[in-house]
Scaffold this motif. Structure first.
Motif, short mmCIF file in Angstrom:
data_model
loop_
_atom_site.label_atom_id
_atom_site.label_comp_id
_atom_site.label_asym_id
_atom_site.label_seq_id
_atom_site.Cartn_x
_atom_site.Cartn_y
_atom_site.Cartn_z
N HIS A 1 0.82 -1.21 0.00
CA HIS A 1 0.00 0.00 0.00
C HIS A 1 0.86 1.26 0.00
N GLU B 1 2.03 4.56 -1.41
CA GLU B 1 1.43 5.48 -2.38
C GLU B 1 2.41 5.88 -3.48
N THR C 1 1.84 3.51 -6.66
CA THR C 1 0.50 3.44 -7.21
C THR C 1 0.55 3.43 -8.74
N ASN D 1 -6.27 2.95 -14.93
CA ASN D 1 -6.25 3.22 -13.49
C ASN D 1 -5.97 4.70 -13.28
N PRO E 1 -5.74 8.24 -7.65
CA PRO E 1 -6.67 8.39 -6.54
C PRO E 1 -6.73 9.84 -6.07
#
Length: 75
Positions: free
Chosen positions: A59, A61, A64, A70, A73
């Protein structure tokens, strides 16, 4: 008598040189096989590490994935 003795010496020298060449070739081939074996071993270790890391979710960032499928975020 000397001619026969010279011929024997020549034959022994030729046999000795051929034996040395065959021995050298054997050592070179065994070294190459050992290097190939080491490369396969290292490749399998890397593959195992990759397979193990693929099973875990990271996880971070900074890692990402962003592309046309995609989006970035919002957070």
């Amino acid at each position: 008598m000397k001619g026969a003795q010279n011929e024997k010496i020549k034959v022994l020298v030729v046999v000795w040189v051929i034996g040395g060449l065959i021995t050298s070739l054997f050592f070179l081939m065994s070294k190459q096989l050992q290097q190939n074996s080491n490369q396969l071993f290292v490749a399998s270790k890397i593959k195992n590490k990759q397979e193990n890391s693929d099973n875990s979710v990271n996880h971070d960032e900074l890692l990402t994935l962003v592309n046309y499928e995609n989006s970035l975020p919002e957070n």
